[in-house]
Design an enzyme around this catalytic site. Structure first.
Site, PDB file in Angstrom:
ATOM      1  N   ASP A   1      -7.880  -7.563   0.412  1.00  0.00           N
ATOM      2  CA  ASP A   1      -6.930  -7.823   1.509  1.00  0.00           C
ATOM      3  C   ASP A   1      -7.641  -7.514   2.794  1.00  0.00           C
ATOM      4  OD1 ASP A   1      -6.578  -4.741   1.166  1.00  0.00           O
ATOM      5  OD2 ASP A   1      -5.614  -5.221   3.067  1.00  0.00           O
TER       6      ASP A   1
ATOM      7  N   CYS B   1     -13.004 -29.016   7.362  1.00  0.00           N
ATOM      8  CA  CYS B   1     -11.761 -28.459   6.821  1.00  0.00           C
ATOM      9  C   CYS B   1     -10.689 -29.552   6.754  1.00  0.00           C
ATOM     10  CB  CYS B   1     -11.298 -27.312   7.713  1.00  0.00           C
ATOM     11  SG  CYS B   1      -9.771 -26.534   7.165  1.00  0.00           S
TER      12      CYS B   1
ATOM     13  N   HIS C   1      -5.177 -21.840  10.089  1.00  0.00           N
ATOM     14  CA  HIS C   1      -6.515 -22.291   9.711  1.00  0.00           C
ATOM     15  C   HIS C   1      -7.333 -21.168   9.070  1.00  0.00           C
ATOM     16  CE1 HIS C   1     -10.471 -24.084   9.750  1.00  0.00           C
ATOM     17  NE2 HIS C   1     -10.883 -22.951  10.282  1.00  0.00           N
TER      18      HIS C   1
ATOM     19  N   ASP D   1       0.868  -1.177   0.000  1.00  0.00           N
ATOM     20  CA  ASP D   1       0.000   0.000   0.000  1.00  0.00           C
ATOM     21  C   ASP D   1       0.904   1.227   0.000  1.00  0.00           C
ATOM     22  OD1 ASP D   1       1.014   0.272   2.520  1.00  0.00           O
ATOM     23  OD2 ASP D   1      -0.884   0.033   3.559  1.00  0.00           O
ATOM     24  N   SER D   2       0.309   2.396  -0.038  1.00  0.00           N
ATOM     25  CA  SER D   2       1.116   3.618  -0.170  1.00  0.00           C
ATOM     26  C   SER D   2       1.465   4.233   1.178  1.00  0.00           C
ATOM     27  CB  SER D   2       0.325   4.648  -0.968  1.00  0.00           C
ATOM     28  OG  SER D   2      -0.826   5.024  -0.229  1.00  0.00           O
ATOM     29  N   GLY D   3       0.875   3.706   2.237  1.00  0.00           N
ATOM     30  CA  GLY D   3       1.064   4.326   3.543  1.00  0.00           C
ATOM     31  C   GLY D   3      -0.012   5.348   3.851  1.00  0.00           C
ATOM     32  N   GLY D   4      -0.767   5.745   2.840  1.00  0.00           N
ATOM     33  CA  GLY D   4      -1.790   6.775   3.028  1.00  0.00           C
ATOM     34  C   GLY D   4      -2.787   6.423   4.122  1.00  0.00           C
ATOM     35  N   PHE D   5      -3.334   5.223   4.037  1.00  0.00           N
ATOM     36  CA  PHE D   5      -4.361   4.839   4.997  1.00  0.00           C
ATOM     37  C   PHE D   5      -3.835   4.902   6.438  1.00  0.00           C
ATOM     38  CE2 PHE D   5      -6.669   1.688   7.540  1.00  0.00           C
ATOM     39  CZ  PHE D   5      -7.961   2.161   7.388  1.00  0.00           C
TER      40      PHE D   5
ATOM     41  N   CYS E   1      -7.342 -28.763   6.402  1.00  0.00           N
ATOM     42  CA  CYS E   1      -6.041 -28.104   6.529  1.00  0.00           C
ATOM     43  C   CYS E   1      -5.153 -28.854   7.520  1.00  0.00           C
ATOM     44  CB  CYS E   1      -6.196 -26.636   6.937  1.00  0.00           C
ATOM     45  SG  CYS E   1      -6.448 -26.323   8.695  1.00  0.00           S
TER      46      CYS E   1
ATOM     47  N   CYS F   1      -6.525 -28.748  11.091  1.00  0.00           N
ATOM     48  CA  CYS F   1      -7.722 -29.558  11.339  1.00  0.00           C
ATOM     49  C   CYS F   1      -7.427 -31.049  11.209  1.00  0.00           C
ATOM     50  CB  CYS F   1      -8.848 -29.114  10.411  1.00  0.00           C
ATOM     51  SG  CYS F   1      -9.471 -27.480  10.885  1.00  0.00           S
TER      52      CYS F   1
ATOM     53  N   GLN G   1     -11.533   7.440  -4.510  1.00  0.00           N
ATOM     54  CA  GLN G   1     -12.148   7.849  -3.253  1.00  0.00           C
ATOM     55  C   GLN G   1     -13.539   8.405  -3.550  1.00  0.00           C
ATOM     56  OE1 GLN G   1     -11.201   7.253  -0.221  1.00  0.00           O
ATOM     57  NE2 GLN G   1      -9.093   6.524  -0.545  1.00  0.00           N
TER      58      GLN G   1
ATOM     59  N   ASP H   1      -2.988   8.336  -1.533  1.00  0.00           N
ATOM     60  CA  ASP H   1      -4.310   8.957  -1.627  1.00  0.00           C
ATOM     61  C   ASP H   1      -4.707   9.576  -0.288  1.00  0.00           C
ATOM     62  OD1 ASP H   1      -4.374   6.474  -0.371  1.00  0.00           O
ATOM     63  OD2 ASP H   1      -6.489   6.161  -0.857  1.00  0.00           O
TER      64      ASP H   1
END
Lengths: 373, 373
Positions: free
Chosen positions: A265, A303, A334, A91-95, A305, A308, A188, A145
């Site tokens: 994400d 599951c 899991h 990400d850009s770090g903006g958030f 995995c 499990c 945005q 952004d």
């Protein structure tokens, strides 16, 4: 590098695609586990590959502060630093910076903020955000952004939309490695239809290889988020990947794909895991609860995995009650596996043209009538 | 189940043997990683197998308090509970209980103590310690002994030796599954030669399938420990395994094997790992130190473990500085691997009849002139 839609659902907006990056091809729709500090918390790269993670996200803000992007560049880039051979998105770090609240000050030039770690002052411009991401070397990087709270007044959102567009142009201009790092634009506009449209037009006019929808999953009701998707996604070109930032609960993944989203994400899976909560086909299970103390069944009986197949709820609860790290590992593994498998099931449903039915059955079994996420 | 010496060093007391248990054969000399609470901290069973761990130790005191031995019995025993298919040794809880200081009171019948977790009162007798270990189901279980500080006066040590012998007889009597759980006797006697001899004779007279030397590595100088080994081990029968409890620093492993010890356990490897310290062929490395911030070499350039093949000191330092769990996993993995490989090298040196030379070279390279452990 390119994106191709391979299959489109005949009944919904869902599609299956492939995104070719410098570190391999990502099949979409895809869920990206979050590795904030150059590690998906508690996991090794080998485990992520075993789980089927195709791409991970890492956070520019955190890596810029620690260990520093220059150090990672010296290490040979983020892939080599964290020993992850597959694609990475930063990400850009903006958030993160805009989440600092009164620790930051914004001008058209950029943002001055104080580190949440030591209070040191930093100034990040769109050019700087790209410089950092160029050093990190992720396959997909994001424009810097301005992300505003969803409760913002209209005029504030107008201002953030305009600034986001200007910054996006500067990011594109500053980007040094467009041939090996895909720079995505971010749309945005808060919860205002006309502003989402304005932002979409502005960002599309800059012609990025992919588009993200930002400013959602910031506390607004889910129906409001779905509405924004409903009037924003139709404006996006079919031949570019669409990334819904910060979204990843099981219901939102399905609803997002149905509306045409390709990439997601979310920290939910790994965060609730460390709190002793797991996702199962029958809904969330808080495995640290006393009711599981003598439950010798797996986290999710449906599951297959590693966790499990090998460990019981009683054992995992014991690990949590005694503060043992293995507990965090097992629940994290899991939850990520559950989510990657969910994306596989979604893809299968798209191919079989029954994604809407899949959603209804999944949500009913999961217990989503209770409106939890 | 039995123990066989396969090879004896012609120049030292070292030997190579095999110990057959209900869950497989252990090649000796062997280092046993410690899994106090039914997990070797931060590790999965698969990783321990990959590292080459043949047997793990778990702590009766901790498991008795949490989750309780009856729960583990319901789970099908400790092997199934923690999903560890290889042999397990449980201690008797004696050492932990005697370490509680003024939280416990001793009589000939047993020990009353308060839990370090919630202050609840418990009464453990030799019979109870065996009952708990019978429930846990380890392949090797230990007698309930009285372990006194090495600074104790002679008369106090006499009393602990006598009590340990009486308790050992009661443990043997109480043991319900001698055919599938090997019960080892424990020799006490502090740092007094005549008391070590007295304790050895008493415990040997009870005819156990293996013998442990307890009450060492409790703060005494290493030379004093080696002296005790020098006058105790020659009294032990050749055809039974010899276990030096709580000892496992690299130098002590070599010195112990040279004197004829077959089994070791120690929390050192896993404990210092979680503090950011690793064992290497050139001595300890405190990888969290700033000097490693741009060191892109592996933890130990001579090591071929998963961690050293894939990650750098700079990355692992970053994980420690940012509090990431993967850091603890990587240092733990390496330290256990280093120690298991050291035992392999020791076995090789025994077969080549050059263990003393191996020790000298190893200790010089490790930097043991500085007397660190």
């Amino acid at each position: 590098m390119s994106f191709k839609v391979l299959y489109e659902c005949s009944k919904t907006g869902a599609r299956i695609g492939e995104l070719i990056t410098a570190h391999g091809t990502v099949e979409t729709p895809v869920f990206m586990p979050v590795g904030t500090q150059a590690t998906v918390k508690t996991m090794t790269p080998e485990e992520l590959i075993e789980i089927g993670a195709q791409i991970v996200l890492s956070n520019t803000y955190h890596l810029y502060l620690r260990p520093g992007h220059k150090l990672i560049e010296k290490a040979g880039g983020l892939h080599r630093f964290m020993n992850w051979p597959r694609p990475i998105l930063t990400d850009s770090g903006g958030f993160q910076i805009f989440s600092l609240g009164n620790l930051r000050e914004i001008t058209d030039e950029g943002v001055t903020f104080r580190s949440h770690l030591d209070g040191s002052r930093h100034f990040i411009t769109p050019e700087k955000a790209i410089e950092i991401q160029n050093s990190l070397g992720a396959d997909i990087i994001m424009c810097f952004d301005e992300c505003v709270p969803y409760t913002c007044e209209y005029e504030e959102v107008v201002s953030s939309v305009e600034r986001t567009a200007k910054w996006a142009a500067r990011c594109k201009e500053a980007h040094r490695f467009p041939e090996r790092q895909l720079l995505f634009g971010i749309i945005q506009g808060g919860i205002f239809k006309d502003l989402r449209h304005r932002s979409t037009k502005q960002i599309l006019s800059l012609d990025f290889p992919g588009y993200a929808i930002g400013g959602l999953s910031v506390g607004e009701p889910k129906n409001l988020m779905y509405q924004v998707l409903d009037y924003t996604i139709p404006m996006l070109p079919d031949d570019k990947p669409r990334y819904l930032m910060g979204v990843g609960s099981p219901d939102c993944l399905i609803e997002g794909v149905i509306r045409g989203i390709d990439m997601f994400d979310c920290v939910l899976q790994t965060r609730i895991a460390r709190n002793g909560t797991v996702l199962t086909s029958s809904g969330k299970v808080v495995v640290r609860n006393a009711r599981y103390s003598e439950d010798f069944s797996p986290l999710d009986p449906e599951c297959d995995c590693y966790v499990c197949r090998n460990f019981t709820r009683a054992y995992i609860r014991h690990l949590f009650k005694t503060g043992e790290i293995l507990g965090l590992r097992l629940t994290t593994y899991h939850n990520l596996y559950f989510t990657v498998r969910l994306m596989d099931k979604i893809k299968k449903a798209i191919k079989e043209n029954n994604l809407a039915e899949f959603r209804d059955k999944f949500l009913q079994k999961y217990g989503y009538e209770e409106k939890e996420n």
